[in-house]
Each structure stands twice: as C-alpha cells, then as structure tokens.
Write a protein that holds these residues in place. Structure first.
Motif, short mmCIF file in Angstrom:
data_model
loop_
_atom_site.label_atom_id
_atom_site.label_comp_id
_atom_site.label_asym_id
_atom_site.label_seq_id
_atom_site.Cartn_x
_atom_site.Cartn_y
_atom_site.Cartn_z
N ASP A 6 0.88 -1.07 0.08
CA ASP A 6 -0.14 -0.09 0.05
C ASP A 6 0.84 1.30 -0.24
OD1 ASP A 6 -2.83 -0.98 0.05
OD2 ASP A 6 -2.19 -1.76 1.93
N ASP A 8 0.53 5.73 -0.01
CA ASP A 8 -0.28 6.77 0.10
C ASP A 8 0.30 8.01 -0.46
OD1 ASP A 8 1.67 7.89 1.90
OD2 ASP A 8 0.53 7.00 3.65
N ALA A 29 -10.53 1.63 -4.94
CA ALA A 29 -11.33 2.04 -3.90
C ALA A 29 -12.16 0.96 -3.42
CB ALA A 29 -12.19 3.14 -4.22
N ASP A 59 -5.29 3.87 -2.59
CA ASP A 59 -6.57 3.84 -2.44
C ASP A 59 -6.94 5.30 -2.85
OD1 ASP A 59 -9.10 4.40 -1.16
OD2 ASP A 59 -8.82 3.24 0.39
N ASP A 61 -9.82 7.15 -2.54
CA ASP A 61 -10.45 7.76 -1.67
C ASP A 61 -9.74 8.64 -0.74
OD1 ASP A 61 -12.78 8.99 -0.67
OD2 ASP A 61 -13.13 6.86 0.46
N GLN A 62 -8.61 7.77 -0.30
CA GLN A 62 -7.97 8.25 0.88
C GLN A 62 -6.49 9.23 0.44
OE1 GLN A 62 -8.70 7.65 4.17
NE2 GLN A 62 -10.16 6.48 3.32
N ASN A 63 -6.31 9.00 -0.96
CA ASN A 63 -5.28 9.67 -1.33
C ASN A 63 -5.56 10.34 -2.64
OD1 ASN A 63 -3.21 8.42 0.30
ND2 ASN A 63 -4.21 6.65 -0.36
N GLN A 64 -6.57 11.33 -2.46
CA GLN A 64 -7.11 11.88 -3.63
C GLN A 64 -5.96 13.00 -4.45
OE1 GLN A 64 -10.86 13.73 -2.91
NE2 GLN A 64 -11.44 11.91 -1.64
#
Lengths: 108, 308
Positions: A6, A8, A29, A59, A61-64
């Motif tokens: 993962d 970010d 996502a 992800d 959503d968490q890392n726009q």
C-alpha cells in the motif's frame, strides 16, 4: 513472498517515482467491484514479476491528491512507472494474460 | 494439472456457476474456465433485488461469491484462462485456451456478454479520462460535476440514480422516446430533480482536451445537432455476446447469440449453452442460473447415454 504494498500520497514520490525498479500502481477503492476482482490477479503478478516490477496499491478515496495528479477518473486503473514516469496505462478489469502482455512489452 | 474432464464449463457468471453446482454434485469431473475472476457482469451490480431468497437484496459480488463457494463444496475446479476455440476430436470436445488444451465429454458455454461500446469518435481515446462503463466505480470522480449516461434500460437507470449521489446533474441520453427500464426504476428517476432526459437522442462524438469536456448529440427524429457540456459520460447501452471465437463452430443468431433448444443443446452434440450468451435469453441472473441447471442436467444425460 512478494505482495503488492500500500502506498499513500506522502510515500508516493519515494516508493514509486524514485524507485530503481519499475512500479505498477493499482488505483482502487473499497466500493469498486472490478477492483476487488483484479486484486488477486495482481497478487499473482507481484509474485511472478518479483524483482523486476514492484506492485503497489493506492486507495483513491484516501489519497485524492495523487489520484488527481494523474487524472485518474476510472478505476481500476493500473499505471506502470519507469524512472518516475507513467509509461503504461491500463483502465478497467483485464484478463491476467492481457496484463502480462502489456507489462512484458513495456519491459522489453 | 489434469486435462481431461467429464464436463468443461466456459464462463464463471451465474449460469456457469449454477451448471457447475449441478455437474459437480452429479459426480462428474468438472472444470470451469473463466478469463477474469468468477462473478460475471452481475458482480458489478451494487444491489440485486430480484433474486429469490434475498428479501433485503444482495450485492452482485456477494451473490456470485456464495455461488462459487457452493460449487466448490461439490468439487468444481476453476481455471483462469481465455478460451480461443473449441474443436471436436474422436467424439470428445477439445477446448483450446491460453493455458493449453483441455478435453471433455460435454461442454457448457456460459460465456455471457460484454458491455456494448458506443463506437463513436473519442470513446476509446477518453476511456478512463471521462468515459466510463462502471458508474459504481467511477461516480466518485465526478463530484459536483455534470455527467451524462447513455441508455434506457435497467442498468442505465439504476446507474443514473447512483450518479445523482455525486454529480451536479445527470443527463440520460436515450435513442428512443421511452425507457425500457422497469416501472419502479422509472418512477424513481422521474422523481429525482438532478436527472434530466434527452429523448430520441444519440451521441455522435465525445470531445475534450486531456479529459472529456463535451458531447456532440443528434436528435434522431429531426436530425438537429446540439452540444452538451459534461465532465463524464457513462455508457450503459446494452450487451454483446462473447461469441467471436465460436463463429463457424456453432449456429449463432443474427446478433451473435448461440441458438439452443429448450434443453440448452446447440447444433453440436454435447455442446450446450446457458445464460446471457444464449439466443432468446431474458438476461436476468435468475434465468441464467436456471439455464445452467438445465444445461447441466442434459449434459449429464448426454454423457450417460454416450457411455452406453
């Protein structure tokens, strides 16, 4: 065993852009069914390409910030980065064989 | 890996999984070949409300996962590979795949359908840059932006409703004057202030710079052209059967669907078809599962009969 890792927004530069080996980033996502379906294929590819390609997951959503930077507007999207630049862009659920053909062509 | 089976099932959606439950439970050695992951098109559906036994509804993904578990309990084997063709050899069927050749006494083709593309300029170029085939996946990227959805069936209207959770405006572009979607969905869509309809309209091209900016449209009754500014376009115009590799092997109808009788038999003895890939299928999950059961039972009878 090589497994997708993962990443970010904060680690992206270090893990992906500055990587000495090519890196696949799987933009995904939790609500995306095709993402869930492609994940086991990427687990297998991470093993098969171990040492040649690093597999990562981001992800959206968490890392726009990173998702917006690469204009991700559809998931799953796979980007293959080499020397900090995206050189392959694969959108949507694709059969494993097709993914391998794309990756092999890019590495050749 | 073993290469000889009693039954080979091609396609891992509800039709193939249901067939697998029946053949494996009948103690036939059974291999299911799927090019992606099992589940089929319904696995993308956020909520399935019309499959009996689930009064609260169930996600398409969960439903097909349960089907797969059930088939595995009875010993169904699965293989991830693409099928390139089928040939007949000494009364057996040889299934040619990207993972080699497999033979079986009977084959059940349950390969389903793929989403239709619009086939207009800009579609391929902007795929992933504003053109999407999965509203559940991609609605998130269009927060407070105008989008369009093309189509008038159940999928299109469910997806239009989903898109209203994010988009500022959802324009449904439909080539006819009325929707094909079921009444309950139509009522919801007509009551939703964010949804507007463009009837008798088709998309002529998708334009933008880097990402989608606008659509060129045409009214099919007046031939009048117009432009619609959108950030995204979702394509939900229907389905095409995945039968390109079967041309010349099996009888297909004009649209490319496999022709069967009511025993799911094709014109090649021992080759059966089930689910959305079959001509005259109503393309519903429950019907696909039913087809799978019928095909499996007649495949078993075919094998028993051939052995005598």
């Amino acid at each position: 065993m090589a497994q997708p890792i993962d990443v970010d927004d904060n680690q992206f530069e270090q893990t992906v852009l500055k990587s000495a080996t090519p890196v696949v980033v799987d933009f995904w996502a939790t609500w995306c069914r095709p993402c869930t379906m492609i994940a086991p294929i990427l687990d297998e590819l991470a093993e098969e390409y171990s040492g040649r390609i690093t597999f990562t997951r981001l992800d959206v959503d968490q890392n726009q910030k990173t998702a917006a930077q690469y204009q991700i507007m559809s998931i799953p999207t796979l980007l293959l980065f080499k020397d900090g630049k995206p050189i392959v862009n694969i959108v949507g659920l694709r059969p494993k064989e097709e993914l391998k053909r794309n990756l092999d062509a890019a590495l050749a | 890996m073993k290469t000889e089976y009693d039954v080979i099932i091609i396609g891992g959606g509800p039709a193939g999984l249901s067939a697998g439950i029946y053949t494996a439970r009948a103690r036939l050695t059974s291999l299911l070949i799927e090019k992606n992951m099992v589940g089929g098109l319904i696995a993308d559906a956020e909520l399935v409300e019309n499959y009996p036994g689930f009064p609260e509804g169930i996600s398409g993904y969960d439903l097909t996962q349960l089907m797969e578990q059930q088939a595995q309990i009875f010993g169904l084997e699965t293989l991830t590979a693409e099928v390139n063709g089928i040939k007949l050899k000494d009364g057996l069927k040889v299934v040619q795949t990207t993972q080699g050749e497999f033979t079986a006494k009977a084959v059940i083709i349950a390969g389903g359908c793929e989403r239709t593309k619009l086939g207009v300029p800009g579609e391929v170029e902007f795929t992933g840059k504003g053109v999407s085939y999965c509203a559940t996946c991609d609605a998130f990227f269009f927060r407070d932006q105008p989008v369009a959805i093309v189509g008038g069936g159940n999928s299109a209207i469910s997806e239009a409703l989903q898109l209203t959770k994010f988009a500022s405006r959802v324009t449904v572009i439909h080539r006819r004057q009325e929707l094909r979607a079921t009444r309950i969905l139509q009522e919801k869509a007509f009551a939703e202030p964010k949804i507007e309809f463009l009837w008798n309209t088709v998309v002529e091209s998708i334009e933008g710079e880097d990402v989608v900016k606008r659509l060129q449209l045409r009214d099919v009754t007046t031939d009048e052209k117009s432009t619609l500014n959108v950030a995204g376009i979702f394509v939900s115009t229907g389905l095409n059967p995945s039968t390109n590799h079967l041309k010349g092997i099996l009888a297909l109808d004009e649209a490319g669907y496999i022709i069967t009788n009511d025993k799911m038999e094709t014109d090649a003895p021992g080759i059966f078809a089930a689910g959305d890939i079959r001509s005259s299928s109503i393309r519903q999950t429950i019907a696909a599962a039913g087809d799978g059961a019928v095909a499996a039972i007649y495949a078993e009878r075919f094998i028993t009969h051939a052995a005598k």
